[in-house]
Design a protein around this motif. Structure first.
Motif, PDB file in Angstrom:
ATOM      1  N   ARG A 113      32.417 -19.931 -29.908  1.00 41.02           N
ATOM      2  CA  ARG A 113      31.344 -18.955 -30.107  1.00 41.02           C
ATOM      3  C   ARG A 113      31.395 -18.361 -31.510  1.00 41.02           C
ATOM      4  NH1 ARG A 113      26.994 -17.816 -28.323  1.00 41.02           N
ATOM      5  NH2 ARG A 113      27.322 -15.639 -28.835  1.00 41.02           N
ATOM      6  N   VAL A 132      18.952 -22.703 -30.008  1.00 39.32           N
ATOM      7  CA  VAL A 132      20.282 -22.167 -30.304  1.00 39.32           C
ATOM      8  C   VAL A 132      21.213 -23.320 -30.664  1.00 39.32           C
ATOM      9  CG1 VAL A 132      22.197 -20.816 -29.370  1.00 39.32           C
ATOM     10  CG2 VAL A 132      19.853 -20.340 -28.631  1.00 39.32           C
ATOM     11  N   LEU A 185      21.138 -21.360 -16.764  1.00 41.24           N
ATOM     12  CA  LEU A 185      21.484 -20.167 -17.538  1.00 41.24           C
ATOM     13  C   LEU A 185      22.900 -20.266 -18.104  1.00 41.24           C
ATOM     14  CD1 LEU A 185      20.216 -17.466 -14.989  1.00 41.24           C
ATOM     15  CD2 LEU A 185      18.983 -18.366 -16.975  1.00 41.24           C
ATOM     16  N   ARG A 205      27.720 -15.176 -20.895  1.00 44.19           N
ATOM     17  CA  ARG A 205      28.939 -14.759 -21.576  1.00 44.19           C
ATOM     18  C   ARG A 205      29.277 -13.334 -21.157  1.00 44.19           C
ATOM     19  NH1 ARG A 205      25.877 -16.856 -25.524  1.00 44.19           N
ATOM     20  NH2 ARG A 205      25.365 -14.790 -26.341  1.00 44.19           N
ATOM     21  N   HIS A 218      28.258 -21.438 -16.730  1.00 47.13           N
ATOM     22  CA  HIS A 218      26.936 -22.044 -16.659  1.00 47.13           C
ATOM     23  C   HIS A 218      26.440 -21.894 -15.233  1.00 47.13           C
ATOM     24  CE1 HIS A 218      26.818 -24.800 -20.450  1.00 47.13           C
ATOM     25  NE2 HIS A 218      26.898 -23.516 -20.728  1.00 47.13           N
ATOM     26  N   LEU A 276      16.766 -13.756 -15.844  1.00 49.59           N
ATOM     27  CA  LEU A 276      17.856 -13.332 -16.720  1.00 49.59           C
ATOM     28  C   LEU A 276      18.334 -11.919 -16.367  1.00 49.59           C
ATOM     29  CD1 LEU A 276      16.832 -15.836 -18.272  1.00 49.59           C
ATOM     30  CD2 LEU A 276      17.245 -14.580 -20.384  1.00 49.59           C
ATOM     31  N   THR A 310      22.038 -10.747 -14.806  1.00 52.05           N
ATOM     32  CA  THR A 310      22.845  -9.791 -15.573  1.00 52.05           C
ATOM     33  C   THR A 310      23.256  -8.625 -14.684  1.00 52.05           C
ATOM     34  OG1 THR A 310      21.494 -10.366 -17.479  1.00 52.05           O
ATOM     35  CG2 THR A 310      22.889  -8.423 -17.706  1.00 52.05           C
ATOM     36  N   GLU A 361      25.952 -11.184 -21.135  1.00 51.83           N
ATOM     37  CA  GLU A 361      24.784 -11.673 -21.878  1.00 51.83           C
ATOM     38  C   GLU A 361      24.346 -12.965 -21.223  1.00 51.83           C
ATOM     39  OE1 GLU A 361      25.086 -12.049 -26.263  1.00 51.83           O
ATOM     40  OE2 GLU A 361      26.963 -10.974 -25.976  1.00 51.83           O
ATOM     41  N   VAL A 362      23.067 -13.081 -20.905  1.00 53.41           N
ATOM     42  CA  VAL A 362      22.566 -14.292 -20.251  1.00 53.41           C
ATOM     43  C   VAL A 362      21.482 -14.916 -21.128  1.00 53.41           C
ATOM     44  CG1 VAL A 362      21.556 -15.259 -18.150  1.00 53.41           C
ATOM     45  CG2 VAL A 362      22.990 -13.223 -18.015  1.00 53.41           C
ATOM     46  N   GLU A 363      21.558 -16.238 -21.243  1.00 51.76           N
ATOM     47  CA  GLU A 363      20.624 -16.961 -22.091  1.00 51.76           C
ATOM     48  C   GLU A 363      20.052 -18.140 -21.288  1.00 51.76           C
ATOM     49  OE1 GLU A 363      22.378 -18.940 -25.592  1.00 51.76           O
ATOM     50  OE2 GLU A 363      22.233 -16.949 -26.496  1.00 51.76           O
ATOM     51  N   ALA A 364      18.777 -18.427 -21.456  1.00 50.53           N
ATOM     52  CA  ALA A 364      18.196 -19.582 -20.768  1.00 50.53           C
ATOM     53  C   ALA A 364      18.693 -20.865 -21.427  1.00 50.53           C
ATOM     54  CB  ALA A 364      16.680 -19.521 -20.831  1.00 50.53           C
ATOM     55  N   GLY A 365      19.014 -21.858 -20.616  1.00 50.42           N
ATOM     56  CA  GLY A 365      19.441 -23.146 -21.157  1.00 50.42           C
ATOM     57  C   GLY A 365      18.473 -24.232 -20.729  1.00 50.42           C
TER      58      GLY A 365
END
Lengths: 242, 316
Positions: free
Chosen positions: A157, A225, B232, B235, B263, B273, B277, B289-293
């Motif tokens: 990261r 990203v 998603l 982290r 994941h 999201l 969270t 922290e959540v991010e779309a994948g």
């Protein structure tokens, strides 16, 4: 290694070490069960302990039904899993894995990673080498070695946070034609497939130029990203060109 | 429409009581890159051996480059190139001698072959290594040599069996660029790989489970069908125990540790999201922290290839 010089430490170091080499390391004419027993004896494992640990390892590796199969008759993935099981029988403090997943299918690969996380959670130190960057990203810390030199060292990261390039997905256009056009642009540091389109890494601030070059091909850029493979490809590129 | 380059019709192969390939049918067009995926032992290599004319089918039939694998296996063999994961090279020979050996095996000789050998050395970027001992070369270069040896006789169909196992990312890029150029010129590519980011290069993908072809489509269509949920990346701190409590909730399809994070695959109707969270934070995780994948072919593979439990293990 565990506070000792591995060249001087001898058996004391090796006793606390598990090794899964890249090359064939098992006796080809011994069966799965015989190889496990052989390694257990090398480490003087008591019978009861061997029974308990081998059952657990056979369950995780799904080698249970193949106890009588000779090592040379195992598929690539099964062979790797047996080598790992043999390296884990004596519960080493440090586990060294040299490209452990070559030839291993995705299901077994995820199981292997689940097992590694479990071992690490229980306090084992794991050092592994891999040419696959999605795997590198699974590590807590990575070192990137290229032509014998350590180019990067840090958490995936953190390394990505310092990555200076920008990553985009190409939308629209015909992939091969887009690829050809991109390969002539010096600002494009890497291109790799993403579904029916491409994922590219470009020098910071050059996206506008690249997008203009792609307009005649009816393709456009969408920011994404960056991942570790983007970083790797961009980082070794100047080295490869040198 | 022209005849398919590869056609398998109800193809089966039995070894004793074990059905390694079970009633498999598919066809591959000329110039197509076809990916053949499956777990270790799913029947991929057995299928390839039948298509190459090396192993007779127990039932069904197959035609490759216009020849029947049962009645004309020799014609099949001379129309195909084959590159295995082990690269099958003579390690104690120089690069150029390996080329000569494989040329000889395909019955090539004389000035035409010498010109073709030079051409292949150039195409595969091996001119500088011509006199190097094969065993002294790194994996990426050996891979190019193995590929060069497989295309010396300009095969109509090229079989690649895990061609990039253990090869670094830069070499893999070059390798695939070259393979795609071959396909554009009309060579049909049949490839197996365990690295599903590479399978993205394939026009269509067949998925094998326990000898059966259970899915066959383009990468995009496979993702739509088998990974309907949201993917998603998470982290944060204290994720492991929080994730354990998440597993039992409805709409959670998969939870997987990934480096220091997680994941997740979740049903889009149940989770977004913000709600993920919230749920993880309530379960004790911090700084979430959540991010779309994006769904990957690996997600597809794992969805299709459910883990088969092959009986209870017993002590060796």
């Amino acid at each position: 290694m565990l506070g000792r010089d591995p060249a001087q430490g001898g058996p004391a170091v090796r006793e606390s070490l598990g090794l899964m080499p890249q090359q064939a390391s098992l006796y080809p004419d011994l069966s799965v069960a015989e190889n496990l027993r052989f390694f257990a004896r090398l480490y003087c494992l008591p019978r009861a302990l061997f029974r308990e640990r081998s059952l657990r390892l056979l369950d995780i590796t799904r080698l249970g039904p193949f106890l009588d199969r000779r090592a040379d008759a195992l598929s690539g993935g099964m062979y790797k899993k047996l080598a790992l099981a043999c390296a884990l029988l004596h519960r080493p403090e440090v586990l060294l894995l040299d490209e452990p997943t070559n030839g291993v299918d995705p299901v077994s690969r995820r199981e292997l990673w689940a097992l590694l996380y479990e071992l690490v959670h229980d306090g084992m130190t794991v050092l592994l080498s891999t040419p696959y960057m999605d795997e590198a990203e699974r590590c807590h810390r990575v070192g990137l070695i290229h032509h014998g030199r350590l180019l990067l060292d840090g958490e995936p990261r953190a390394l990505l946070a310092k990555f200076e390039d920008e990553t985009y997905e190409v939308e629209g256009g015909e992939r091969d034609r887009v690829d050809e056009r991109l390969s002539s642009l010096s600002d494009v540091h890497a291109a790799s497939p993403a579904g029916s389109t491409l994922r590219i890494t470009v020098a910071r601030g050059s996206a506008g130029t690249v997008a203009t070059a792609l307009t005649p091909l009816h393709a456009s850029l969408r920011p994404v990203v960056p991942n570790f493979e983007d970083l790797f490809l961009a980082r070794v590129r100047p080295e490869a060109a040198a | 429409m022209s005849e398919p380059s590869i056609e398998a019709v109800h193809l089966s192969r039995r070894f004793g009581s074990f059905l390694a390939v079970d009633d498999v049918s598919f066809s591959v067009a000329r110039g197509e890159i076809f990916g053949y995926l499956g777990a270790n032992g799913a029947g991929k290599s057995t299928t390839i051996r039948m298509l190459c004319g090396l192993l007779a089918p127990t039932a069904g039939e197959a035609r490759v480059a216009g020849f029947d694998v049962k009645s004309a296996p020799e014609s099949v063999k001379s129309s195909i190139g084959y590159m295995s994961q082990k690269f099958s090279l003579y390690l104690d020979l120089p690069v150029r001698d390996n080329i000569d050996f494989f040329g000889g095996a395909y019955g090539l000789s004389g000035p035409d072959f010498a010109a073709r050998a030079d051409e292949v050395l150039r195409l595969c970027d091996l001119e500088a290594e011509r006199y190097a001992t094969t065993g002294s070369l790194p994996g990426g270069i050996r891979q190019r040599l193995a590929l060069g040896c497989a295309i010396l006789h300009r095969p109509a169909v090229l079989f690649l069996d895990e061609p990039t196992a253990g090869v670094d990312p830069v070499s893999r890029r070059h390798f695939w660029r070259f393979i795609r150029a071959l396909a554009r010129e009309g060579t049909t590519i049949f490839v197996t790989t365990h690295y599903l980011d590479e399978a993205e290069y394939c026009g269509r993908i067949g998925l094998m489970v326990d000898g059966r072809l259970v899915a066959l489509d383009t990468p995009a269509a496979l993702k739509r069908r088998y990974v309907p949920g949201r993917v998603l990346a998470v982290r944060g701190r204290n994720l492991a125990s929080a994730a354990a409590s998440l597993r039992s909730r409805s709409g959670i399809i998969a939870v997987e540790p990934f480096g220091a994070g997680l994941h997740l695959q979740v049903a889009a109707a149940d989770w977004d999201l913000a709600s993920i969270t919230h749920a993880l934070t309530n379960a004790g995780a911090q700084a979430v922290e959540v991010e779309a994948g994006e769904p990957t072919l690996e997600d597809v593979f794992l969805a299709v290839v459910a883990r088969p439990r092959d009986g209870e293990a017993h002590a060796p």
